[in-house]
Scaffold this motif. Structure first.
Motif, PDB file in Angstrom:
ATOM      1  N   LEU A  93       0.833  -1.204   0.000  1.00 51.39           N
ATOM      2  CA  LEU A  93       0.000   0.000   0.000  1.00 51.39           C
ATOM      3  C   LEU A  93       0.867   1.253   0.000  1.00 51.39           C
ATOM      4  O   LEU A  93       2.019   1.231   0.453  1.00 51.39           O
ATOM      5  N   GLY A  94       0.278   2.348  -0.471  1.00 53.40           N
ATOM      6  CA  GLY A  94       0.981   3.635  -0.445  1.00 53.40           C
ATOM      7  C   GLY A  94       1.878   3.822  -1.654  1.00 53.40           C
ATOM      8  O   GLY A  94       2.039   2.923  -2.478  1.00 53.40           O
ATOM      9  N   ASN A  95       2.445   5.028  -1.743  1.00 57.49           N
ATOM     10  CA  ASN A  95       3.226   5.363  -2.945  1.00 57.49           C
ATOM     11  C   ASN A  95       4.703   4.958  -2.856  1.00 57.49           C
ATOM     12  O   ASN A  95       5.298   4.564  -3.842  1.00 57.49           O
ATOM     13  N   GLY A  96       5.322   5.077  -1.697  1.00 50.03           N
ATOM     14  CA  GLY A  96       6.737   4.726  -1.570  1.00 50.03           C
ATOM     15  C   GLY A  96       7.675   5.848  -2.004  1.00 50.03           C
ATOM     16  O   GLY A  96       7.237   6.894  -2.493  1.00 50.03           O
ATOM     17  N   PHE A  97       8.973   5.609  -1.785  1.00 49.36           N
ATOM     18  CA  PHE A  97      10.017   6.586  -2.129  1.00 49.36           C
ATOM     19  C   PHE A  97      10.403   6.437  -3.599  1.00 49.36           C
ATOM     20  O   PHE A  97      10.302   5.347  -4.170  1.00 49.36           O
ATOM     21  N   ALA A  98      10.891   7.546  -4.184  1.00 48.26           N
ATOM     22  CA  ALA A  98      11.453   7.475  -5.536  1.00 48.26           C
ATOM     23  C   ALA A  98      12.907   7.014  -5.403  1.00 48.26           C
ATOM     24  O   ALA A  98      13.710   7.688  -4.755  1.00 48.26           O
ATOM     25  N   VAL A  99      13.235   5.868  -5.961  1.00 44.57           N
ATOM     26  CA  VAL A  99      14.600   5.336  -5.830  1.00 44.57           C
ATOM     27  C   VAL A  99      15.563   6.205  -6.645  1.00 44.57           C
ATOM     28  O   VAL A  99      15.323   6.443  -7.831  1.00 44.57           O
ATOM     29  N   PRO A 100      16.635   6.727  -6.013  1.00 47.67           N
ATOM     30  CA  PRO A 100      17.550   7.609  -6.753  1.00 47.67           C
ATOM     31  C   PRO A 100      18.324   6.851  -7.826  1.00 47.67           C
ATOM     32  O   PRO A 100      18.939   5.818  -7.531  1.00 47.67           O
ATOM     33  N   PRO A 101      18.280   7.322  -9.073  1.00 40.42           N
ATOM     34  CA  PRO A 101      19.024   6.621 -10.124  1.00 40.42           C
ATOM     35  C   PRO A 101      20.534   6.831  -9.986  1.00 40.42           C
ATOM     36  O   PRO A 101      20.967   7.761  -9.304  1.00 40.42           O
ATOM     37  N   ARG A 102      21.300   5.964 -10.622  1.00 28.38           N
ATOM     38  CA  ARG A 102      22.765   6.076 -10.590  1.00 28.38           C
ATOM     39  C   ARG A 102      23.186   7.442 -11.127  1.00 28.38           C
ATOM     40  O   ARG A 102      22.615   7.946 -12.089  1.00 28.38           O
ATOM     41  N   GLY A 103      24.147   8.057 -10.462  1.00 32.65           N
ATOM     42  CA  GLY A 103      24.659   9.341 -10.929  1.00 32.65           C
ATOM     43  C   GLY A 103      23.822  10.522 -10.465  1.00 32.65           C
ATOM     44  O   GLY A 103      24.127  11.659 -10.799  1.00 32.65           O
ATOM     45  N   SER A 104      22.754  10.252  -9.675  1.00 32.23           N
ATOM     46  CA  SER A 104      21.918  11.364  -9.191  1.00 32.23           C
ATOM     47  C   SER A 104      22.510  11.907  -7.892  1.00 32.23           C
ATOM     48  O   SER A 104      23.633  11.566  -7.519  1.00 32.23           O
ATOM     49  N   GLU A 105      21.720  12.728  -7.175  1.00 35.13           N
ATOM     50  CA  GLU A 105      22.201  13.311  -5.916  1.00 35.13           C
ATOM     51  C   GLU A 105      22.559  12.211  -4.903  1.00 35.13           C
ATOM     52  O   GLU A 105      22.043  11.101  -4.981  1.00 35.13           O
ATOM     53  N   THR A 106      23.403  12.568  -3.937  1.00 40.71           N
ATOM     54  CA  THR A 106      23.766  11.607  -2.887  1.00 40.71           C
ATOM     55  C   THR A 106      22.584  11.448  -1.939  1.00 40.71           C
ATOM     56  O   THR A 106      22.120  12.435  -1.355  1.00 40.71           O
ATOM     57  N   PRO A 107      22.068  10.223  -1.777  1.00 44.47           N
ATOM     58  CA  PRO A 107      20.939  10.054  -0.866  1.00 44.47           C
ATOM     59  C   PRO A 107      21.375  10.083   0.603  1.00 44.47           C
ATOM     60  O   PRO A 107      22.317   9.374   0.994  1.00 44.47           O
ATOM     61  N   LEU A 108      20.706  10.913   1.379  1.00 48.03           N
ATOM     62  CA  LEU A 108      20.927  10.941   2.828  1.00 48.03           C
ATOM     63  C   LEU A 108      19.642  10.438   3.461  1.00 48.03           C
ATOM     64  O   LEU A 108      18.593  11.083   3.344  1.00 48.03           O
ATOM     65  N   LEU A 109      19.700   9.256   4.074  1.00 45.47           N
ATOM     66  CA  LEU A 109      18.518   8.634   4.675  1.00 45.47           C
ATOM     67  C   LEU A 109      18.492   8.971   6.157  1.00 45.47           C
ATOM     68  O   LEU A 109      19.530   8.851   6.827  1.00 45.47           O
ATOM     69  N   VAL A 110      17.334   9.377   6.655  1.00 43.94           N
ATOM     70  CA  VAL A 110      17.237   9.765   8.059  1.00 43.94           C
ATOM     71  C   VAL A 110      16.139   8.931   8.693  1.00 43.94           C
ATOM     72  O   VAL A 110      14.989   8.964   8.228  1.00 43.94           O
ATOM     73  N   ALA A 111      16.486   8.179   9.747  1.00 40.34           N
ATOM     74  CA  ALA A 111      15.496   7.279  10.344  1.00 40.34           C
ATOM     75  C   ALA A 111      15.481   7.419  11.853  1.00 40.34           C
ATOM     76  O   ALA A 111      16.523   7.446  12.501  1.00 40.34           O
ATOM     77  N   GLY A 112      14.273   7.518  12.400  1.00 41.64           N
ATOM     78  CA  GLY A 112      14.110   7.534  13.852  1.00 41.64           C
ATOM     79  C   GLY A 112      13.399   6.276  14.274  1.00 41.64           C
ATOM     80  O   GLY A 112      12.331   5.960  13.746  1.00 41.64           O
ATOM     81  N   LYS A 124      18.731  -0.725  -0.320  1.00 42.88           N
ATOM     82  CA  LYS A 124      19.102  -1.907  -1.092  1.00 42.88           C
ATOM     83  C   LYS A 124      18.922  -1.688  -2.594  1.00 42.88           C
ATOM     84  O   LYS A 124      19.746  -2.107  -3.404  1.00 42.88           O
ATOM     85  N   ARG A 125      17.845  -1.013  -2.963  1.00 41.51           N
ATOM     86  CA  ARG A 125      17.544  -0.875  -4.397  1.00 41.51           C
ATOM     87  C   ARG A 125      18.166   0.362  -5.020  1.00 41.51           C
ATOM     88  O   ARG A 125      18.088   0.544  -6.233  1.00 41.51           O
ATOM     89  N   SER A 126      18.768   1.219  -4.203  1.00 38.35           N
ATOM     90  CA  SER A 126      19.363   2.435  -4.756  1.00 38.35           C
ATOM     91  C   SER A 126      20.755   2.125  -5.296  1.00 38.35           C
ATOM     92  O   SER A 126      21.643   1.707  -4.545  1.00 38.35           O
ATOM     93  N   PRO A 127      20.990   2.347  -6.610  1.00 36.03           N
ATOM     94  CA  PRO A 127      22.328   2.099  -7.136  1.00 36.03           C
ATOM     95  C   PRO A 127      23.318   3.142  -6.612  1.00 36.03           C
ATOM     96  O   PRO A 127      24.522   2.927  -6.606  1.00 36.03           O
ATOM     97  N   GLN A 128      22.782   4.264  -6.169  1.00 42.65           N
ATOM     98  CA  GLN A 128      23.597   5.357  -5.651  1.00 42.65           C
ATOM     99  C   GLN A 128      23.692   5.202  -4.136  1.00 42.65           C
ATOM    100  O   GLN A 128      22.686   5.272  -3.451  1.00 42.65           O
ATOM    101  N   LYS A 129      24.899   4.933  -3.605  1.00 44.90           N
ATOM    102  CA  LYS A 129      25.040   4.765  -2.151  1.00 44.90           C
ATOM    103  C   LYS A 129      25.185   6.133  -1.482  1.00 44.90           C
ATOM    104  O   LYS A 129      25.612   7.099  -2.113  1.00 44.90           O
ATOM    105  N   GLY A 130      24.872   6.173  -0.202  1.00 43.53           N
ATOM    106  CA  GLY A 130      24.963   7.428   0.524  1.00 43.53           C
ATOM    107  C   GLY A 130      25.164   7.177   1.998  1.00 43.53           C
ATOM    108  O   GLY A 130      25.853   6.233   2.387  1.00 43.53           O
ATOM    109  N   VAL A 131      24.531   8.019   2.816  1.00 43.34           N
ATOM    110  CA  VAL A 131      24.714   7.938   4.266  1.00 43.34           C
ATOM    111  C   VAL A 131      23.348   7.707   4.919  1.00 43.34           C
ATOM    112  O   VAL A 131      22.357   8.307   4.511  1.00 43.34           O
ATOM    113  N   VAL A 132      23.332   6.824   5.924  1.00 43.43           N
ATOM    114  CA  VAL A 132      22.115   6.614   6.712  1.00 43.43           C
ATOM    115  C   VAL A 132      22.342   7.224   8.093  1.00 43.43           C
ATOM    116  O   VAL A 132      23.288   6.856   8.788  1.00 43.43           O
TER     117      VAL A 132
END
Ligand SMILES: Cc1cc2nc3c(=O)[nH]c(=O)nc-3n(C[C@H](O)[C@H](O)[C@H](O)COP(=O)(O)OP(=O)(O)OC[C@H]3O[C@@H](n4cnc5c(N)ncnc54)[C@H](O)[C@@H]3O)c2cc1C
Ligand code: FES
Length: 261
Positions: A93-112, A124-132
């Motif tokens: 259910l729901g829309n979900g996040f847009a997975v960042p494509p390779r070569g896009s901005e650096t993803p910064l994931l923030v979780a509480g 896992k599905r983001s080809p672009q690695k970043g910081v959690v």
């Protein structure tokens, strides 16, 4: 979206009040996108017909799992359930996040806290690695760190009591990172509403895009009851949108927060 009674394959306590539940759901698992959720009816809880929403933590082959915290009646009854027992789910259910494509901005994931659960599939599905950036009250609220590291992501931990990582709120190291390198970053966040609002403020301050998974109480989960609405900008004004169908993930720039007009 599929409504099904599925079987519990595995159920284990991960830490303190946190449990991981694996379900066999061959028709649902392949459909799951990062940030989507399952609406779960705990069948032994006879008096509670209401379902409970949980982010889909992992989806592999014909199974998917949720990672949940025991907080009340529903999750208490869920925690008693054993492998082999049936569970009624509506998912994904729901829309979900847009997975960042390779070569896009650096993803910064923030979780509480249990917000981590919504982030794993995205990492896992983001080809672009970043910081959690992971935050919680205490060390026991910090989950999945090794899972994220195994995917090649850098993990920065904060706890409010200082029992693990840096002492303070998860937004502190995030702010430091944005001060260092905001340009070319994109934020994704899931956690309690005050944390999401703080992330939204940072996104605005540093002019970075942010996708927020909103934590609204839900009833039907499928767009009918309007229990989960939030205010979203619309032209010069705003309109209500449903977290369960138009969300739970919203563009931070679109959200009209409590007290704003
Ligand atoms: C889209 C979405 C995804 C979620 N994903 C997860 C997840 O991956 N793991 C997880 O552990 N929980 C998740 N939650 C929260 C989870 O749905 C609630 O913790 C659960 O419904 C509580 O049920 P209960 O019967 O045990 O608690 P209740 O007896 O209903 O309530 C016990 C306490 O929990 C609080 N509570 C109830 N619902 C929420 C909520 N939505 N947010 C914050 N507090 C709540 C109540 O205010 C109360 O203080 C998610 C919620 C949403 C909306
Ligand atoms: S929970 Fe019923 S409309 Fe969203």
């Amino acid at each position: 979206m599929i409504e099904q009674t599925v079987q519990i394959l595995a159920h284990e306590r991960v830490a303190d009040q946190y449990f991981r539940l694996v379900l066999r759901a061959p028709e649902i698992a392949p459909l799951v996108q990062p940030g989507q959720f399952a609406h779960v009816r705990v069948l032994p809880l006879k008096e509670a017909l209401l379902r409970r929403p949980f982010s889909i933590f992992q989806a592999n082959g014909d199974t998917f799992s949720i990672l949940y915290k025991r907080v009340g009646k529903g999750t208490e009854a869920l925690a008693q359930m054993e492998p082999g027992e049936p569970l009624s789910v509506i998912a994904p259910l729901g829309n979900g996040f847009a997975v960042p494509p390779r070569g896009s901005e650096t993803p910064l994931l923030v979780a509480g806290g249990y917000g981590m659960a919504a982030m794993y599939l995205l990492a896992k599905r983001s080809p672009q690695k970043g910081v959690v950036f992971v935050g919680g009250r205490r060390a026991v609220d910090i989950l999945c760190v090794e899972d994220f590291r195994a995917l090649g992501w850098e993990v920065r931990i904060t706890t409010e009591d200082g029992s693990l990582g840096e002492k303070g709120l998860v937004t502190q190291p995030l702010q430091a990172e944005l001060q260092r390198a905001a340009a070319g970053s994109r934020l994704y966040a899931c956690g309690p509403t005050p944390m999401l609002r703080a992330v939204s403020r940072l996104a605005e301050q540093f002019s970075v895009p942010a996708e927020l998974s909103m934590d609204e109480h839900m009833c039907c989960g499928v767009g009918v009851c309007l229990a989960c609405v939030i205010r979203v900008k619309s032209g010069e004004s705003w309109e209500y949108q449903r977290s369960c169908t138009e969300g739970p993930v919203f563009d931070a720039r679109q959200i009209v927060w409590e007290g704003q007009s």
